[in-house]
Design a protein around this motif. Structure first.
Motif, PDB file in Angstrom:
ATOM      1  N   LEU A 395       0.832  -1.117   0.040  1.00 37.64           N
ATOM      2  CA  LEU A 395       0.167  -0.006  -0.054  1.00 37.64           C
ATOM      3  C   LEU A 395       0.894   1.269  -0.005  1.00 37.64           C
ATOM      4  O   LEU A 395       0.631   2.268  -0.782  1.00 37.64           O
ATOM      5  CB  LEU A 395      -0.629   0.003   1.136  1.00 37.64           C
ATOM      6  CG  LEU A 395      -2.243  -0.800   1.024  1.00 37.64           C
ATOM      7  CD1 LEU A 395      -3.107  -0.986   2.405  1.00 37.64           C
ATOM      8  CD2 LEU A 395      -3.109  -0.010   0.123  1.00 37.64           C
ATOM      9  N   LEU A 396       1.858   1.145   0.871  1.00 36.99           N
ATOM     10  CA  LEU A 396       2.818   2.421   0.858  1.00 36.99           C
ATOM     11  C   LEU A 396       3.563   2.702  -0.594  1.00 36.99           C
ATOM     12  O   LEU A 396       3.476   3.755  -0.888  1.00 36.99           O
ATOM     13  CB  LEU A 396       3.924   2.140   1.870  1.00 36.99           C
ATOM     14  CG  LEU A 396       5.068   3.074   2.134  1.00 36.99           C
ATOM     15  CD1 LEU A 396       4.285   4.435   2.511  1.00 36.99           C
ATOM     16  CD2 LEU A 396       6.107   2.744   3.100  1.00 36.99           C
ATOM     17  N   VAL A 397       3.893   1.576  -1.180  1.00 38.77           N
ATOM     18  CA  VAL A 397       4.523   1.862  -2.398  1.00 38.77           C
ATOM     19  C   VAL A 397       3.599   2.305  -3.753  1.00 38.77           C
ATOM     20  O   VAL A 397       3.757   3.224  -4.381  1.00 38.77           O
ATOM     21  CB  VAL A 397       5.218   0.558  -2.954  1.00 38.77           C
ATOM     22  CG1 VAL A 397       5.559   0.885  -4.463  1.00 38.77           C
ATOM     23  CG2 VAL A 397       6.337   0.039  -2.140  1.00 38.77           C
ATOM     24  N   VAL A 398       2.363   1.711  -3.434  1.00 37.84           N
ATOM     25  CA  VAL A 398       1.257   1.918  -4.541  1.00 37.84           C
ATOM     26  C   VAL A 398       0.702   3.282  -4.488  1.00 37.84           C
ATOM     27  O   VAL A 398       0.436   4.037  -5.258  1.00 37.84           O
ATOM     28  CB  VAL A 398       0.027   0.868  -4.499  1.00 37.84           C
ATOM     29  CG1 VAL A 398      -1.029   1.280  -5.250  1.00 37.84           C
ATOM     30  CG2 VAL A 398       0.461  -0.374  -4.865  1.00 37.84           C
ATOM     31  N   ARG A 403       2.054   8.253  -7.705  1.00 36.44           N
ATOM     32  CA  ARG A 403       1.772   9.798  -7.691  1.00 36.44           C
ATOM     33  C   ARG A 403       3.026  10.791  -7.757  1.00 36.44           C
ATOM     34  O   ARG A 403       2.924  11.522  -8.517  1.00 36.44           O
ATOM     35  CB  ARG A 403       1.178   9.918  -6.198  1.00 36.44           C
ATOM     36  CG  ARG A 403      -0.185   9.417  -6.149  1.00 36.44           C
ATOM     37  CD  ARG A 403      -0.703   9.845  -4.791  1.00 36.44           C
ATOM     38  NE  ARG A 403      -1.165  11.212  -4.520  1.00 36.44           N
ATOM     39  CZ  ARG A 403      -2.288  11.626  -4.618  1.00 36.44           C
ATOM     40  NH1 ARG A 403      -3.261  10.743  -4.683  1.00 36.44           N
ATOM     41  NH2 ARG A 403      -2.766  12.749  -4.363  1.00 36.44           N
ATOM     42  N   PHE A 404       4.167  10.031  -7.229  1.00 35.00           N
ATOM     43  CA  PHE A 404       5.536  10.830  -7.313  1.00 35.00           C
ATOM     44  C   PHE A 404       5.846  11.045  -9.053  1.00 35.00           C
ATOM     45  O   PHE A 404       6.171  11.817  -9.523  1.00 35.00           O
ATOM     46  CB  PHE A 404       6.396  10.309  -6.593  1.00 35.00           C
ATOM     47  CG  PHE A 404       7.896  10.970  -6.860  1.00 35.00           C
ATOM     48  CD1 PHE A 404       8.025  12.081  -6.408  1.00 35.00           C
ATOM     49  CD2 PHE A 404       8.980  10.378  -7.554  1.00 35.00           C
ATOM     50  CE1 PHE A 404       9.353  12.688  -6.587  1.00 35.00           C
ATOM     51  CE2 PHE A 404      10.063  10.914  -7.425  1.00 35.00           C
ATOM     52  CZ  PHE A 404      10.282  12.213  -7.148  1.00 35.00           C
ATOM     53  N   LEU A 405       5.813   9.802  -9.605  1.00 35.81           N
ATOM     54  CA  LEU A 405       6.218   9.653 -10.818  1.00 35.81           C
ATOM     55  C   LEU A 405       5.355  10.309 -11.899  1.00 35.81           C
ATOM     56  O   LEU A 405       5.753  10.783 -13.080  1.00 35.81           O
ATOM     57  CB  LEU A 405       6.286   8.164 -11.260  1.00 35.81           C
ATOM     58  CG  LEU A 405       7.662   7.606 -10.734  1.00 35.81           C
ATOM     59  CD1 LEU A 405       7.457   6.075 -11.099  1.00 35.81           C
ATOM     60  CD2 LEU A 405       8.997   7.841 -10.764  1.00 35.81           C
ATOM     61  N   GLY A 406       4.099  10.350 -11.412  1.00 34.21           N
ATOM     62  CA  GLY A 406       3.081  11.050 -12.396  1.00 34.21           C
ATOM     63  C   GLY A 406       3.267  12.698 -12.635  1.00 34.21           C
ATOM     64  O   GLY A 406       2.824  12.961 -13.714  1.00 34.21           O
ATOM     65  N   LEU A 431       2.881  -0.475 -11.093  1.00 30.76           N
ATOM     66  CA  LEU A 431       2.570  -0.597  -9.846  1.00 30.76           C
ATOM     67  C   LEU A 431       1.198  -0.381  -9.194  1.00 30.76           C
ATOM     68  O   LEU A 431       0.855  -0.526  -8.215  1.00 30.76           O
ATOM     69  CB  LEU A 431       3.589   0.554  -9.251  1.00 30.76           C
ATOM     70  CG  LEU A 431       4.985   0.284  -9.447  1.00 30.76           C
ATOM     71  CD1 LEU A 431       5.850   1.425  -8.710  1.00 30.76           C
ATOM     72  CD2 LEU A 431       5.437  -1.002  -8.678  1.00 30.76           C
ATOM     73  N   SER A 432       0.660   0.565  -9.991  1.00 28.81           N
ATOM     74  CA  SER A 432      -0.831   1.081  -9.570  1.00 28.81           C
ATOM     75  C   SER A 432      -1.974   0.196  -9.850  1.00 28.81           C
ATOM     76  O   SER A 432      -3.135   0.413  -9.624  1.00 28.81           O
ATOM     77  CB  SER A 432      -1.151   2.451 -10.043  1.00 28.81           C
ATOM     78  OG  SER A 432      -1.147   2.464 -11.594  1.00 28.81           O
ATOM     79  N   ASN A 433      -1.661  -0.927 -10.880  1.00 32.08           N
ATOM     80  CA  ASN A 433      -2.878  -1.738 -11.059  1.00 32.08           C
ATOM     81  C   ASN A 433      -2.527  -3.338 -10.327  1.00 32.08           C
ATOM     82  O   ASN A 433      -2.147  -4.315 -10.948  1.00 32.08           O
ATOM     83  CB  ASN A 433      -2.828  -2.126 -12.556  1.00 32.08           C
ATOM     84  CG  ASN A 433      -3.529  -1.001 -13.276  1.00 32.08           C
ATOM     85  OD1 ASN A 433      -4.778  -0.780 -13.441  1.00 32.08           O
ATOM     86  ND2 ASN A 433      -2.626  -0.147 -14.107  1.00 32.08           N
ATOM     87  N   ARG A 434      -2.692  -3.151  -8.988  1.00 34.60           N
ATOM     88  CA  ARG A 434      -2.503  -4.351  -8.316  1.00 34.60           C
ATOM     89  C   ARG A 434      -3.939  -5.209  -8.104  1.00 34.60           C
ATOM     90  O   ARG A 434      -4.761  -4.734  -7.003  1.00 34.60           O
ATOM     91  CB  ARG A 434      -1.861  -3.979  -6.938  1.00 34.60           C
ATOM     92  CG  ARG A 434      -0.468  -3.370  -6.968  1.00 34.60           C
ATOM     93  CD  ARG A 434       0.651  -4.294  -7.307  1.00 34.60           C
ATOM     94  NE  ARG A 434       0.755  -4.346  -8.861  1.00 34.60           N
ATOM     95  CZ  ARG A 434       1.100  -5.125  -9.688  1.00 34.60           C
ATOM     96  NH1 ARG A 434       1.620  -6.498  -9.066  1.00 34.60           N
ATOM     97  NH2 ARG A 434       1.123  -5.330 -10.790  1.00 34.60           N
ATOM     98  N   PRO A 477      -3.360   6.661 -13.003  1.00 35.02           N
ATOM     99  CA  PRO A 477      -4.456   7.038 -12.072  1.00 35.02           C
ATOM    100  C   PRO A 477      -4.555   8.389 -11.738  1.00 35.02           C
ATOM    101  O   PRO A 477      -5.604   9.021 -11.352  1.00 35.02           O
ATOM    102  CB  PRO A 477      -4.073   6.173 -10.888  1.00 35.02           C
ATOM    103  CG  PRO A 477      -2.365   6.048 -10.980  1.00 35.02           C
ATOM    104  CD  PRO A 477      -2.194   5.934 -12.154  1.00 35.02           C
ATOM    105  N   SER A 478      -3.305   9.412 -11.767  1.00 33.78           N
ATOM    106  CA  SER A 478      -3.537  10.828 -11.425  1.00 33.78           C
ATOM    107  C   SER A 478      -4.286  11.430 -12.502  1.00 33.78           C
ATOM    108  O   SER A 478      -4.603  12.741 -12.321  1.00 33.78           O
ATOM    109  CB  SER A 478      -2.278  11.321 -11.126  1.00 33.78           C
ATOM    110  OG  SER A 478      -1.301  11.262 -12.410  1.00 33.78           O
ATOM    111  N   LEU A 479      -4.527  10.837 -13.658  1.00 35.14           N
ATOM    112  CA  LEU A 479      -5.218  11.353 -14.755  1.00 35.14           C
ATOM    113  C   LEU A 479      -6.449  10.934 -14.838  1.00 35.14           C
ATOM    114  O   LEU A 479      -7.199  11.151 -16.133  1.00 35.14           O
ATOM    115  CB  LEU A 479      -4.571  11.068 -15.842  1.00 35.14           C
ATOM    116  CG  LEU A 479      -3.045  11.956 -16.263  1.00 35.14           C
ATOM    117  CD1 LEU A 479      -2.528  11.793 -17.466  1.00 35.14           C
ATOM    118  CD2 LEU A 479      -3.278  13.724 -16.009  1.00 35.14           C
TER     119      LEU A 479
END
Length: 816
Positions: A395-398, A403-406, A431-434, A477-479
């Motif tokens: 959860l911490l990584v996801v 969000r940082f890389l976005g 990473l975000s599609n777990r 996800p940020s978009l």
């Protein structure tokens, strides 16, 4: 009843009632056939009757009309079929022999893997010091990766040679060769590199004719690769099916798929055998080409089956780059895997041993740790620490890294492929599609908080307890933005990226407020839907025209239907604030317990698998790699048996039954628990084998003899019935439920004997498919439909099809 009374708005009908009405009409020989599309386009008795009146042909034109009906359009003729073989299915002895040979093949593969892994781990462990162990790990990993990637290629050329158009009887010896090659090709590690030059290089080694600058993002691997031709500069988007084979009436049929230069295949599409796109042609998202269809040069088609469209689908300007960019990107990918990922995997094994030192005793001679209770206590503690410790870490990584890389990606800006920004984009998507976390939080109030933390813009959340299902995926996800009060069923794919063969561009994808989205929807960034829309299952979201608001959309290409009907409004009173304050906390408490069951079931499985591997390690001394190979088989068998027992335990307490209720009814909450706590992902390893039929029976499916299942998914196993010798293609779904806003409905569905469900076909609840009927690829068979015996249906929504329908591409319709 007035002739102009609207079926839905005035008379209170719904799609289930009207599907039954259409079925009754089709049984009458004196009435023309009526489809659900006809009902929605002419929603009154008067309008429907007028649309069905066929003017009598003039006498002088009769010969020409007869000739026109006798032959399909010449613009896109059907491909000449391969001569049939005798009998679509083999004898029971062939069925049993096929099962035995498949088991032996799996045992042999497991033995090779176990022997290699055992020797490799021993050699790496013999290194003196961390640096030596790391270098040995890199060398061994490189050799193992080369073997694993090369084995499918060697097997294909050895067992098959060059694929050619042919028919292979299911369960025959020829089919065993087909299955073995298919399984190896799809299990190749290079499949994980979809979207990179390594992936297209892999397809070339398998025999595909692929031009320069082609990019393939779909992980559904083409199998009969010698029949695949892709021209230079073409792009194939994610979730596209172009396997160059299909299963039909107990036969595997192989055939060519040809794409010209600079062609584009959209996301969530299906290309049947004997199909083609010309140079510069485009196939829109959520569309399909049926057998014999051909898109001419430069034309843009969409729909299922596809038809010519009057619009150009969004593209991206090319960004030229040098000849070394693609090979350099491939080299960097391989080095990352060899120098980082694989050594970390072996390091993880070392960490496990350090957490539970008794595991190391299994590899030493003398009395084993399995005879002491201390081992089991430490193994239990280690499994708890690893399993439940990985969840907050994940959860911490996801919730932080994507969000940082976005921040490095600017919407609307065009970036070159295979560079820094492309690597960032792929990392965010990965990473975000777990799936584990999506399933854990989906179908509960927690899912909106999870999605918001990974970057979704959800405006002011209007909590329903079922805002999103357990299957939601995206690219950035940020978009992604979803309006207040919108509810989403399973299978939503938010598309944030457009591609050319050399570049990509990310965009914001927004879904308006107070929408409801059904199952299996691919939503592009150019989607033209606004406030208060109903997007039906498998709908093709329109990308041009006016902004749709206050309407429903159904089909591919989509057309307007009522936003809601009287039956689906039965529980609207429960949406009021006072009722929600009473019911929502109760649903939340039930969902929290369901999440607990989900975690408990998977932790117990993880712990028992750990013990099984430990026993295999103990037996490794006297029996060598054979013990580990048998353990690999036992892991598969145990996993299947374990999750069968789990599912049976849940359904024994609350048997599945037809429902019509609110999402705040405890019966629906129990149904959500049934979806979440058991697992069905293990079933994929049994695709194309007789063993899958055994598991379906154990799960409660009423399934007949010698059914061929190449990758079907049954959402409610105990509510589905499948007849003898039926054929279920890869990507098919039989879903015995539906949710629309706050109303949940479920009913049994029945597939007759000798039926064929095409690739990517979707069958809804309350459906009856007669014996010998066929459902074309990518079709959507709506709830309550009755398909007569030996009928051929297709399209989205599905309707009776004539032999010439596919060749003509379904006609031209500008409505999307």
């Amino acid at each position: 009843m007035p002739a102009d009374s609207d079926f839905f708005a005035d008379l209170g009908a719904d799609s289930l009632v009207m599907a039954q009405f259409c079925a009754r009409l089709r049984k009458r020989g004196d009435m023309p056939p009526v489809s659900m599309k006809d009902i929605y386009r002419h929603p009154s008795v008067g309008a429907l009757a007028a649309s069905l009146v066929v003017p009598a042909p003039q006498a002088s034109a009769a010969p020409q009309a007869s000739a026109a009906l006798a032959a399909p359009a010449s613009a896109a003729p059907l491909v000449e079929p391969v001569p049939p073989v005798a009998g679509p299915t083999g004898a029971r002895s062939h069925y049993v022999l096929c099962a035995v040979l498949q088991l032996l093949a799996f045992l042999g593969y497991s033995l090779v893997v176990a022997s290699t892994a055992t020797w490799g781990y021993g050699w790496i462990s013999a290194g003196t010091g961390p640096l030596a162990a790391y270098l040995r790990s890199v060398l061994f990993d490189g050799a193992a990766l080369l073997v694993l990637c090369g084995l499918p290629v060697v097997a294909k050329w050895t067992l098959i040679g060059r694929w050619k158009p042919e028919r292979i009887r299911v369960w025959s010896l020829g089919y065993v060769r087909f299955w073995l090659v298919t399984s190896l090709v799809r299990a190749d590690p290079l499949v994980l590199f979809a979207g990179s030059p390594l992936y297209t290089g892999y397809l070339r080694l398998l025999g595909a004719r692929i031009g320069r600058g082609v990019t393939v993002f779909s992980r559904t691997v083409p199998v009969c690769t010698d029949l695949l031709t892709i021209g230079a500069g073409s792009v194939i988007r994610k979730d596209a099916f172009l396997s160059c084979y299909r299963a039909h009436d107990g036969l595997i049929e192989t055939g060519p798929v040809t794409l010209g230069r600079n062609a584009t295949v959209g996301a969530a599409t299906v290309l049947d055998i004997d199909t083609s796109l010309g140079d510069g042609a485009q196939l829109g998202h959520a569309s399909s080409l049926h057998r014999g269809q051909s898109v001419p040069d430069g034309e843009h088609w969409h729909g299922s089956p596809a038809q010519r469209a009057d619009l150009a689908f969004p593209g991206v300007d090319a960004v030229p780059f040098g000849p070394f960019r693609r090979p350099l990107h491939s080299v960097l990918q391989l080095l990352t895997v060899l120098l980082l990922y694989l050594p970390l995997a072996f390091g993880g094994i070392g960490m496990l041993i350090s957490l539970a030192p008794q595991l190391a005793a299994l590899a030493r001679p003398g009395p084993t740790a399995l005879s002491t209770w201390v081992f089991y206590v430490e193994a239990l503690a280690a499994s708890v620490l690893l399993f439940f410790g990985a969840i907050p870490l994940g959860l911490l990584v996801v919730t932080t890294v994507p969000r940082f890389l976005g921040r490095m990606l600017t919407p609307g800006r065009t970036y070159p492929l295979f560079g820094l920004h492309h690597g960032v984009h792929r990392t965010i998507e990965l990473l975000s599609n777990r799936k584990f976390l999506n399933r854990l939080f989906g179908d509960s109030s927690c899912v909106v908080h999870y999605l918001r933390h990974i970057g979704y813009d959800l405006s002011r959340i209007q909590q329903t307890g079922s805002n999103f299902g357990t299957e939601v995926k995206h690219e950035v996800p940020s978009l992604c933005a979803v309006g207040s009060g919108t509810m989403v069923a399973d299978g939503l794919s938010l598309i944030n990226t457009d591609y050319s063969s050399t570049s990509f561009r990310v965009s914001r994808t927004s879904i308006g407020p107070r929408n409801f989205l059904g199952n299996r929807i691919a939503y592009p960034p150019q989607g033209r839907t606004g406030d208060n829309c109903l997007l039906a299952t498998k709908v093709m979201v329109p990308v041009d025209g006016p902004l749709r608001e206050g309407v429903g959309l159904l089909g591919s290409p989509s057309f307007e239907i009522p936003r809601t009907v009287l039956r689906d409004s039965s529980f609207d009173r429960l949406k009021e604030a006072e009722e929600l304050r009473r019911l929502l906390p109760a649903k939340n408490r039930h969902n929290v317990v369901t999440m607990g069951w989900y975690l408990l079931v998977r932790w117990v499985h993880f712990f028992l698998i750990t013990l099984l591997v430990a026993v295999a390690a103990e037996l490794h001394g006297p029996f060598g790699a054979v013990a580990l190979a048998l353990a690999n088989v036992l892991v598969v068998v145990f996993t299947a048996g374990y999750f069968v027992l789990v599912e049976r335990a849940f359904t024994a307490r609350t048997p599945l039954a037809p429902l019509f209720c609110s999402i705040y009814d405890v019966r629906f909450w129990r149904h959500e628990r049934y979806w979440k706590a058991p697992s069905e992902t293990y079933l994929r390893i049994f695709n194309g084998t007789p063993y899958k039929n055994v598991i379906w029976r154990l799960l409660g499916v009423r399934i007949g003899r010698q059914v061929f299942d190449d990758g079907c998914f049954l959402t409610e196993r105990a509510m589905a019935a499948i007849g003898d010798h039926s054929t279920l293609n890869n990507g098919t779904v039989v879903q015995c439920h539906s949710q629309e806003d706050g109303t949940f409905k479920s009913d049994r569905s029945s597939i007759g004997s000798g039926c064929t469900l095409g690739v990517g076909a979707f069958v809804h609840y309350g459906v009856t498919v007669g014996d010998g009927a066929q459902l074309a690829p990518d079709s959507f068979l709506m709830k309550g439909e009755v398909v007569p015996d030996h009928a051929r249906w297709g399209g989205n929504p599905a309707r009776p099809m004539e032999p010439g329908d596919t060749a003509r591409g379904g006609g031209h319709d500008g409505t999307i």
